[in-house]
Design a protein around this motif. Structure first.
Motif, PDB file in Angstrom:
ATOM      1  N   GLN A  96       0.719  -1.541   0.338  1.00 25.72           N
ATOM      2  CA  GLN A  96       0.153  -0.379  -0.039  1.00 25.72           C
ATOM      3  C   GLN A  96       0.510   1.451  -0.141  1.00 25.72           C
ATOM      4  O   GLN A  96       2.192   1.636   0.716  1.00 25.72           O
ATOM      5  N   SER A  97       0.655   2.465  -1.015  1.00 24.41           N
ATOM      6  CA  SER A  97       1.313   3.485  -0.963  1.00 24.41           C
ATOM      7  C   SER A  97       2.540   3.701  -1.574  1.00 24.41           C
ATOM      8  O   SER A  97       3.276   4.586  -1.003  1.00 24.41           O
ATOM      9  N   SER A  98       2.859   2.288  -1.944  1.00 25.32           N
ATOM     10  CA  SER A  98       4.373   2.114  -3.476  1.00 25.32           C
ATOM     11  C   SER A  98       4.358   2.719  -4.046  1.00 25.32           C
ATOM     12  O   SER A  98       4.704   3.405  -4.675  1.00 25.32           O
ATOM     13  N   GLY A  99       2.911   3.443  -4.717  1.00 24.32           N
ATOM     14  CA  GLY A  99       2.870   3.877  -5.478  1.00 24.32           C
ATOM     15  C   GLY A  99       2.143   3.429  -6.788  1.00 24.32           C
ATOM     16  O   GLY A  99       2.412   3.367  -8.412  1.00 24.32           O
ATOM     17  N   LYS A 100       1.634   1.548  -6.574  1.00 22.34           N
ATOM     18  CA  LYS A 100       0.760   1.044  -7.714  1.00 22.34           C
ATOM     19  C   LYS A 100       0.427   1.954  -9.041  1.00 22.34           C
ATOM     20  O   LYS A 100       0.041   1.714 -10.336  1.00 22.34           O
ATOM     21  N   SER A 101      -0.773   2.577  -7.968  1.00 21.76           N
ATOM     22  CA  SER A 101      -1.629   3.161  -8.789  1.00 21.76           C
ATOM     23  C   SER A 101      -1.231   4.318  -9.709  1.00 21.76           C
ATOM     24  O   SER A 101      -0.858   4.609 -10.361  1.00 21.76           O
ATOM     25  N   SER A 102       0.242   5.275  -9.450  1.00 19.51           N
ATOM     26  CA  SER A 102       0.688   6.878  -9.825  1.00 19.51           C
ATOM     27  C   SER A 102       1.009   5.258 -10.951  1.00 19.51           C
ATOM     28  O   SER A 102       1.141   5.948 -11.983  1.00 19.51           O
ATOM     29  N   VAL A 103       1.963   4.831 -10.985  1.00  9.60           N
ATOM     30  CA  VAL A 103       2.075   4.101 -12.686  1.00  9.60           C
ATOM     31  C   VAL A 103       1.438   3.963 -13.273  1.00  9.60           C
ATOM     32  O   VAL A 103       2.133   3.421 -14.037  1.00  9.60           O
TER      33      VAL A 103
ATOM     34  N   VAL B 174       9.723   8.202 -11.812  1.00 14.67           N
ATOM     35  CA  VAL B 174       8.688   9.668 -10.776  1.00 14.67           C
ATOM     36  C   VAL B 174       7.258   9.829 -11.008  1.00 14.67           C
ATOM     37  O   VAL B 174       7.762  10.020 -12.693  1.00 14.67           O
ATOM     38  N   CYS B 175       7.056   8.765 -10.781  1.00 19.24           N
ATOM     39  CA  CYS B 175       5.426  10.151 -11.326  1.00 19.24           C
ATOM     40  C   CYS B 175       4.357  10.356 -10.337  1.00 19.24           C
ATOM     41  O   CYS B 175       3.464  10.735  -9.914  1.00 19.24           O
ATOM     42  N   LYS B 176       4.979  11.529 -10.059  1.00 21.45           N
ATOM     43  CA  LYS B 176       4.669  12.265  -8.984  1.00 21.45           C
ATOM     44  C   LYS B 176       4.355  13.643  -9.924  1.00 21.45           C
ATOM     45  O   LYS B 176       5.353  14.339 -10.331  1.00 21.45           O
TER      46      LYS B 176
HETATM   47  P1  GDP Z   1      -0.645   3.352  -4.199  1.00 19.84           P
HETATM   48  O1  GDP Z   1      -1.587   2.867  -3.081  1.00 19.84           O
HETATM   49  O2  GDP Z   1       0.478   1.871  -4.172  1.00 19.84           O
HETATM   50  O3  GDP Z   1      -1.603   3.613  -5.416  1.00 19.84           O
HETATM   51  O4  GDP Z   1       0.090   4.407  -4.882  1.00 19.84           O
HETATM   52  P2  GDP Z   1      -0.347   5.826  -5.028  1.00 19.84           P
HETATM   53  O5  GDP Z   1       0.175   5.508  -6.262  1.00 19.84           O
HETATM   54  O6  GDP Z   1      -1.540   6.081  -4.183  1.00 19.84           O
HETATM   55  O7  GDP Z   1       0.541   6.344  -4.491  1.00 19.84           O
HETATM   56  C1  GDP Z   1       0.782   6.902  -2.370  1.00 19.84           C
HETATM   57  C2  GDP Z   1       1.743   8.450  -2.612  1.00 19.84           C
HETATM   58  O8  GDP Z   1       2.594   8.498  -2.878  1.00 19.84           O
HETATM   59  C3  GDP Z   1       0.189   9.361  -2.869  1.00 19.84           C
HETATM   60  O9  GDP Z   1       0.439   9.958  -2.089  1.00 19.84           O
HETATM   61  C4  GDP Z   1       1.308   9.902  -4.673  1.00 19.84           C
HETATM   62  O10 GDP Z   1       1.215  10.691  -5.011  1.00 19.84           O
HETATM   63  C5  GDP Z   1       2.641   9.394  -3.654  1.00 19.84           C
HETATM   64  N1  GDP Z   1       3.823   8.678  -4.911  1.00 19.84           N
HETATM   65  C6  GDP Z   1       3.257   7.823  -6.143  1.00 19.84           C
HETATM   66  N2  GDP Z   1       4.393   8.332  -7.053  1.00 19.84           N
HETATM   67  C7  GDP Z   1       5.305   9.370  -6.201  1.00 19.84           C
HETATM   68  C8  GDP Z   1       6.795   9.217  -6.795  1.00 19.84           C
HETATM   69  O11 GDP Z   1       7.126   8.966  -7.394  1.00 19.84           O
HETATM   70  N3  GDP Z   1       7.258  10.600  -5.745  1.00 19.84           N
HETATM   71  C9  GDP Z   1       6.768  10.763  -5.123  1.00 19.84           C
HETATM   72  N4  GDP Z   1       7.568  11.962  -3.888  1.00 19.84           N
HETATM   73  N5  GDP Z   1       5.606  10.452  -4.372  1.00 19.84           N
HETATM   74  C10 GDP Z   1       4.737   9.608  -5.109  1.00 19.84           C
END
Ligand code: GDP
Length: 692
Positions: free
Chosen positions: A35-42, A230-232
Motif C-alpha cells: 500500500q502506498s508504494s505508488g502502484k496506482s501512480s505507475v 517518478v510518478c508525481k
Molecule cells: P498505491 O497505494 O500503491 O496505489 O500508491 P499511490 O500511487 O496512491 O501513491 C501513494 C502516494 O505516493 C501518493 O500520495 C502519491 O502522490 C505518492 N507518490 C506516488 N509516486 C510518487 C513519486 O514518484 N514521488 C513522490 N514524491 N510521491 C509519489
C-alpha cells in the motif's frame, strides 16, 4: 513488431466471450506492491490518464483486469466495462467513479474479493498490454485491518503471480528493498526473476546515488532488471496533468549523471517499452500452449456438434421462420376445418339451449301446461304466451351473443394453437398472439353484431314458415326434447345411485308428506279465518317420538337431493307429455302453433342461425382468417430486430444449447485460424533470425 500481443489480446477477448474457463491462459502483467508504494501512480502513468480509485481506505478491493488496446487510426479515447452495459465511457473521471463504486460494493467486512473487474481502454497513445491491478499488500495489522485481511490479500496476489504472468513488483525507493513484500512474494514463484520486473517509485525521495544503486540491482538481482520512475506531478500543476507528470520525470532524470549510465534504467517511457517487450516475449512463449489448448477445445466442440446435432446448423432467424411457419400452417388447417357448417353447428347448439331455457321458464313450469292440448284454439292465454316466448328468443340480443360465441371459439382455438411445442417456451409470444387475436376480433365485433342484429330484425315482428320448415322443426324438436328427457332420467338415476333407492324413496315420501301437511295446515288457518275465529291456530311445538326417530335420517343435504329428484321426475313427466303432443296431429301443421311452442321456437332459432352465420362468416371469420397470418408475419417476424430474434430463439432451451455449441465451435475455428497464422509468422521470424 508487437503483433503477437495485439493479436493474442484480440483472441483472448473472443475466448472470453465463449467461456471464462481458465484453461486458455494468456500472460498478463500483474502489478503487486505494498500500500502506498505508488502502484496506482505507475499504472496511471502507463495509461496516461488518472482513472484509478483514490483514497486511503483500501480503495482497491477487487482485482482490476485492465486491457489496453492500441488504436492507431482513431483519436477516440474511451473505456469499456464488458461486464456492465455502459457502452463506451469517454470520461476518465466517470471510469474512476465506476471503479470506485465497483470496489466499494465489496463490504468492509469482506474487504477483499477475488472477483475481477474487467476494464478495457482504447486509445492511440497506449500500447497493447494486459495489466492486472491487485489490492496493495498491507504491512501492519491494526484494528481496521486484521491479520486475516493481510493473509487474504497475500493469497489473492499469490494466485495471480503464477505462470505465465509477468510480475511487476512495485517498491518505493525510500523503503529498504529487503522489506518489500512484493519482491518476497515474487521470489517464491520466480526465484531467478525471469518474469519479474522491479519498479522503483518515488526516486525523487532519495539521493540520486542511492537511487541509482538500487537500480543497479546488485543486492536482489532480477533477470529483467529494475526501472526507476517518478510518478508525481509537480505541486503547481495546471492544465494537462499527464504531460506535467512526464515533464517532471524527464526533468528529474535528465541532468543527473547517476542515471545516465549503463545498467541503469529510468523513466515511464522506458518502463512501457520494457513491458511491451517482455509481454510480447511472454506471448511468444505461451503461443504454442494456447494453440494446443484451443485445438483440444475445438476438437471437443466439433465432436459434440457431430454427435449431438449431426453437424446440422441452426440460426435464430431460421428458427423464428420455422416456428411461425408451423403456426401459420396449423392455423390454415384450423381455418379449413372451421367453415360455415361448424359455425352453424355451434350457433345452433347455443340457440337450441336458449329455446329450451325459454320453454322451461314459460311453459314447463306452468302448472296449466298439461291442459294445453285441450285448450280452445282462440284461448288468449296460450296465444299471448307463444308471442311472448318468440319475442324472448328474437329479442335476446342475438347479434351480440352469436358474435361473442364465435369470437370465444376463435380465441380458444388460437390459444390452443399457441399452447403446444415450441410455444410453451415462448410465453411472451403467446401473450402477443392472444393480444393481436383479440385486437383483430375486437375491431370486427361491433360491425358484425350490429349487422346480425339488423338482419334478424324482421323476425322480431313476423316469422314466415314453410310447411317443410315446420315439419323439419317438429322433428328436430322431438329429438331435442328426447335428449332432454334422457338427461333428466340419467340425472335422476345418478341421484338414486348416489343416495340409495330406499333412502331416496323415504326422503321423497317425507317431503311429499310434509308438503301435504303444510297444505292442510294452511287450509285449516284459512278455514278458521273464514269462521271468524281470531284465536290463532296452535301448532304442536314438539314432534312425536316416531317423528323424532326418523328426523335425523333426513339431513338437509339428503332432502336437497330428494327435492332435485322430485323436480327431475316432474320435468321428465312434462317432457313425455310434450313429446307426445309434438308427435300428435295437432302439431302436424303450423296452423295452431300455440299448441306446439317448442317447435315454433325451434323453427325461429334455425332461421336466426342461418341468418346470423351468414353475416358472421362474411364480417368476422373471413376477415379474421385473412388477417391473422398477416399479423403473425408483421408482429412476430418482420418487426423483430436481431436481438429480439436471438432472444426468442434462446427461450427454447434445446435451441439455445444448439446455438451455443455452434457459436463456440465457430469462434474456436476462427481463433484457430488466427493462431495458425501467428504460428506461421513466428516460425518465419525465428528462421529469419537464425539466418541473420
Ligand atoms: P498505491 O497505494 O500503491 O496505489 O500508491 P499511490 O500511487 O496512491 O501513491 C501513494 C502516494 O505516493 C501518493 O500520495 C502519491 O502522490 C505518492 N507518490 C506516488 N509516486 C510518487 C513519486 O514518484 N514521488 C513522490 N514524491 N510521491 C509519489
Amino acid at each position: 513488431f508487437m503483433m503477437l500481443t495485439k493479436k493474442l489480446i484480440e483472441i483472448r477477448s473472443i475466448l472470453l466471450s465463449i467461456d471464462h474457463n481458465e484453461t486458455l491462459k494468456l500472460p498478463s502483467i500483474v502489478v503487486v506492491g505494498s500500500q502506498s508504494s505508488g502502484k496506482s501512480s505507475v499504472l496511471e502513468a502507463i495509461v496516461g490518464h488518472e482513472f484509478l480509485p483514490k483514497g486511503s481506505n483500501m480503495v482497491t478491493r477487487r482485482p482490476i483486469e485492465l486491457t489496453l488496446v492500441h488504436t492507431p487510426n482513431s483519436d477516440e479515447e474511451y473505456g469499456e466495462f464488458p461486464q456492465l452495459e455502459l457502452g463506451k465511457v469517454h470520461d476518465f473521471k466517470q471510469i474512476q467513479r465506476t471503479l470506485t463504486d465497483l470496489n466499494m460494493a465489496v463490504s468492509d467486512a469482506e474487504c477483499v474479493s477475488a472477483k475481477p473487474i474487467e476494464l478495457r481502454i482504447y486509445s492511440a497513445s497506449i500500447p497493447d498490454l494486459t495489466l492486472i491491478d491487485l489490492p496493495g499488500y498491507i504491512q501492519i495489522s491494526n484494528r481496521n485491518q486484521p491479520e486475516t485481511l493481510k493473509i487474504k490479500i497475500e493469497e489473492l496476489c499469490d494466485k495471480y503471480i503464477q505462470e505465465p504472468n509477468i510480475i511487476l513488483a512495485v517498491c518505493s525507493a525510500d523503503v529498504d528493498l529487503a522489506n518489500s513484500t512484493a519482491l518476497r512474494a515474487s521470489r517464491k514463484v520466480d526465484p531467478m526473476g525471469l518474469r519479474t520486473i522491479g519498479v522503483i517509485t518515488k526516486m525523487d525521495l532519495v539521493p540520486p546515488s542511492a537511487g541509482a544503486a538500487i537500480l543497479r540491482n546488485s543486492e536482489y538481482p532480477l533477470h529483467l532488471g529494475y526501472i526507476g520512475v517518478v510518478c508525481k506531478a509537480p505541486d503547481d500543476v495546471d492544465g494537462n496533468m499527464t504531460s506535467a507528470l512526464i515533464r517532471n520525470e524527464e526533468n528529474f532524470f535528465r541532468n543527473k549523471f547517476e542515471f545516465n549510465q549503463r545498467g541503469v534504467n529510468v523513466g515511464t517511457a522506458t518502463l512501457r517499452r520494457k513491458l511491451m517487450n517482455v509481454l510480447e516475449q511472454g506471448m511468444g512463449r505461451s503461443l504454442y500452449s494456447i494453440v494446443d489448448a484451443v485445438q483440444k477445445e475445438l476438437e471437443e466442440a466439433r465432436y459434440q456438434f457431430k454427435v449431438q446435432y449431426n453437424d446440422r446448423r441452426v440460426t435464430a432467424e431460421s428458427y423464428v421462420a420455422e416456428t411461425m411457419d408451423s403456426l401459420k400452417h396449423n392455423f390454415k388447417e384450423f381455418a379449413l376445418l372451421f367453415g360455415k357448417p361448424q359455425v352453424r353447428h355451434e350457433v345452433r347448439t347455443m340457440l337450441e339451449q336458449r329455446v329450451l331455457d325459454i320453454c322451461a321458464e314459460t311453459y314447463w313450469s306452468d302448472p296449466k301446461v298439461s291442459d294445453l292440448p285441450k285448450a280452445a284454439s282462440d284461448d288468449i292465454y296460450w296465444l299471448y304466451k307463444v308471442d311472448l316466448a318468440s319475442a324472448a328468443l328474437t329479442k335476446s340480443g342475438i347479434g351480440r351473443s352469436t358474435t361473442q360465441l364465435v369470437v370465444d371459439i376463435l380465441m380458444n382455438n388460437m390459444e390452443r394453437l399457441s399452447a403446444g411445442e415450441p410455444f410453451n417456451y415462448h410465453s411472451e409470444t403467446r401473450k402477443q398472439i392472444a393480444s393481436f387475436t383479440s385486437e383483430i376480433l375486437r375491431t370486427k365485433f361491433l360491425t358484425t353484431s350490429d349487422q346480425v342484429e339488423n338482419t334478424i330484425k324482421p323476425y322480431k315482428y313476423e316469422v314466415e314458415v314453410t310447411d317443410l320448415e315446420w315439419q323439419d322443426g317438429v322433428k328436430r324438436t322431438v329429438a331435442l326434447l328426447e335428449k332432454e328427457l334422457e338427461m333428466c332420467d340419467s340425472m335422476g338415476n345418478n341421484i338414486k345411485n348416489a343416495v340409495g333407492k330406499t333412502k331416496l324413496r323415504g326422503a321423497i315420501k317425507f317431503l311429499l308428506d310434509s308438503e301435504r301437511e303444510d297444505q292442510r295446515r294452511q287450509e285449516r288457518v284459512r278455514q278458521q279465518q273464514q269462521d271468524g275465529n281470531t284465536e290463532p291456530y296452535i301448532e304442536y311445538a314438539s314432534l312425536s317420538d316416531e317423528e323424532e326417530a326418523i328426523k335425523p335420517l333426513y339431513n338437509p343435504k339428503l332432502l336437497e337431493k330428494a327435492r332435485e329428484a322430485l323436480f327431475l321426475r316432474d320435468r321428465a313427466m312434462i317432457l313425455k307429455y310434450r313429446i307426445a303432443a309434438l308427435k300428435s296431429r295437432q302439431c302436424k301443421t303450423q296452423e295452431n302453433k300455440q299448441y306446439c311452442p317448442e317447435a315454433f321456437l325451434n323453427v325461429i332459432a334455425e332461421k336466426l342461425t342461418y341468418t346470423a352465420v351468414m353475416f358472421i362468416q362474411v364480417e368476422l371469420l373471413n376477415e379474421f382468417f385473412f388477417q391473422f397470418p398477416r399479423e403473425v408475419d408483421n408482429r412476430l417476424v418482420y418487426e423483430l430486430d436481431r436481438q429480439q430474434i436471438q432472444r426468442f430463439a434462446r427461450e427454447n432451451p434445446s435451441i439455445m444449447k444448439h446455438l451455443d455449441l455452434q457459436e463456440r465451435k465457430g469462434k474456436l475455428e476462427d481463433v484457430m485460424d488466427k493462431l495458425n497464422y501467428l504460428v506461421r509468422k513466428q516460425a518465419d521470424r525465428q528462421a529469419r533470425a537464425k539466418m541473420g
